[in-house]
Design an enzyme around this catalytic site. Structure first.
Site, short mmCIF file in Angstrom:
data_model
loop_
_atom_site.label_atom_id
_atom_site.label_comp_id
_atom_site.label_asym_id
_atom_site.label_seq_id
_atom_site.Cartn_x
_atom_site.Cartn_y
_atom_site.Cartn_z
N LYS A 160 0.82 -1.21 0.00
CA LYS A 160 0.00 0.00 0.00
C LYS A 160 0.86 1.27 0.00
O LYS A 160 2.07 1.22 0.24
CB LYS A 160 -0.97 -0.03 1.19
CG LYS A 160 -1.87 -1.27 1.21
CD LYS A 160 -2.92 -1.27 0.11
CE LYS A 160 -3.48 -2.63 -0.26
NZ LYS A 160 -4.37 -3.29 0.64
C1 LIG Z 1 -5.41 -4.43 0.92
C2 LIG Z 1 -6.88 -4.26 0.98
C3 LIG Z 1 -7.63 -4.61 2.12
C4 LIG Z 1 -7.05 -5.36 3.26
O1 LIG Z 1 -6.04 -4.71 3.91
P1 LIG Z 1 -5.21 -5.49 5.04
O2 LIG Z 1 -4.50 -4.39 5.75
O3 LIG Z 1 -4.29 -6.44 4.35
O4 LIG Z 1 -6.19 -6.20 5.91
C5 LIG Z 1 -8.97 -4.29 2.15
N1 LIG Z 1 -9.57 -3.69 1.10
C6 LIG Z 1 -8.90 -3.37 -0.02
C7 LIG Z 1 -9.62 -2.69 -1.13
C8 LIG Z 1 -7.54 -3.67 -0.12
O5 LIG Z 1 -6.87 -3.40 -1.26
#
Ligand SMILES: *Cc1c(COP(=O)(O)O)cnc(C)c1O
Length: 364
Positions: A160
């Site tokens: 991210k």
């Molecule tokens: C990455 C992601 C998540 C989950 O995030 P985590 O921190 O890994 O639990 C949820 N929604 C979207 C759209 C994502 O891309």
């Protein structure tokens, strides 16, 4: 490692304050992931058994899994063919007497129609939850995640735009909700370890709710804090890369791009192109052979084996999401990507499209 807390302490507090300041919201609550952010949020809003939550099938499965893990039912609404974001009118049609909340996803970093969704949520007395895992740094006019929704949930997962390997946060303008979120991220206790430590003599703690174990740690916050000041600079680089891709793919008949709506500043978490469905997997293979890292964001959640088997979904349920899911290819997008690498990706994509077009013209 030589500091006192390691778990949720002063570093988490500083990070929460800094992120709240950046987003322009009253409160941020650090949690262990975006998945947990969604689960803890649903719990704090008392959403559980028998409730329905409307969300998009064009997302990572964490979004609707959070709903299922609370014992609620995810009700999908189809998406806008131009952006891939949840379609406000489709949401309206999916509302029933059991609907408690809408979870929108700012796909690829492009903020949804939050004003329209807010209005709809208001009319039907629903909570609006933003899955802003892709959109810590994107905005729509003056609006950033957490300013319109009741809460916004963020991810600091490895890929991210802000990351501590794993981690997450919840933003809200509602201070009493934030207090409940703080409790629910730590078992439902009445106060956290840092507050207990500050007290001059021992006081017994109490458990007020049934909570989760989902707190962000000082170790993670120590990694996140130094990334905040550079967030604008990194977004500028992402925008340059996106502009280079857009220019490079202009006029290539086989390559369609998601639209960026007027007034939207995408976080460009991902850069996806849409190619004809029958050649998509060929693009993936050939890009891989050219040593270009690709991904698919996303094949729609409702067509995964679990959702088909347990919830009875079948192809045709959400045709727009399915169409996007069959055509999408995510190209490399990160601030360290160099112009010559972007050009190599563009050249390779165009070459593949020309080979596909030539083969298509051949008589069989
Ligand atoms: C990455 C992601 C998540 C989950 O995030 P985590 O921190 O890994 O639990 C949820 N929604 C979207 C759209 C994502 O891309």
């Amino acid at each position: 490692m030589s500091s006192l807390f390691l778990t949720t302490g002063p570093k988490v507090r500083s990070f929460e304050a800094a992120l709240a300041d950046f987003l322009g919201v009253a409160e941020v609550v650090g949690v262990s992931s975006c998945t947990d952010a969604l689960i803890v949020t649903l719990a704090a809003l008392d959403i559980g058994h028998g409730d329905e939550v409307i969300t998009t099938p064009m997302t990572f499965s964490a979004t609707s899994n959070a709903v299922l893990l609370r014992g609620s039912r995810p009700v999908f609404a189809d998406v806008d063919p131009a952006t891939g974001n949840i379609d406000t009118e489709a949401v309206r049609k999916a509302i029933t007497g059991r609907t408690k909340a809408i979870i929108c996803v700012h796909l690829y970093g492009h903020m949804c129609d939050v004003a329209g969704l807010r209005k709809l949520a208001h009319e039907h007395n629903l909570f609006l939850i933003e899955d802003a895992a892709h959109c810590v740094d994107g905005h729509r006019g003056e609006l950033r995640p957490g300013r319109v929704g009741d809460v916004a949930c963020f991810s600091f997962y490895a890929t991210k735009n802000l990351t501590s390997g794993e981690g997450g946060a919840i933003a809200t303008n509602d201070s009493s909700l934030a207090e409940r979120l703080r409790s629910l991220r730590s078992h439902g206790l009445d106060r956290g370890v840092a507050e207990r430590h500050r007290e001059s003599s021992y006081r017994h703690w109490d458990q007020l709710y049934l909570g989760y174990k989902a707190n962000l740690t000082d170790l993670q916050a120590a990694l996140l804090l130094p990334q905040l000041p550079g967030i604008g600079r990194r977004l500028e680089r992402r925008k340059e890369i996106a502009a280079r891709y857009r220019e490079g793919f202009k006029g290539i008949p086989m390559i369609a791009l998601p639209e960026i709506e007027a007034g939207v500043e995408s976080a460009y978490h991902l850069f996806t192109i849409w190619v004809p469905a029958e050649f998509r997997d060929f693009f993936l293979t050939e890009l891989g052979r050219a040593e270009i890292g690709v991904a698919v964001n996303y094949r729609p959640v409702h067509l995964t084996t679990y959702y088909r088997r347990e919830l009875g979904f079948a192809p045709g349920a959400f045709p727009v999401a399915e169409s996007i899911g069959s055509r999408t290819v995510s190209l490399p997008m990160y601030p360290g990507l160099e112009d010559k690498e972007v050009d190599y990706v563009i050249r390779t994509v165009i070459e593949i499209s020309e080979r596909v077009a030539a083969a298509d013209r051949e008589p069989s």
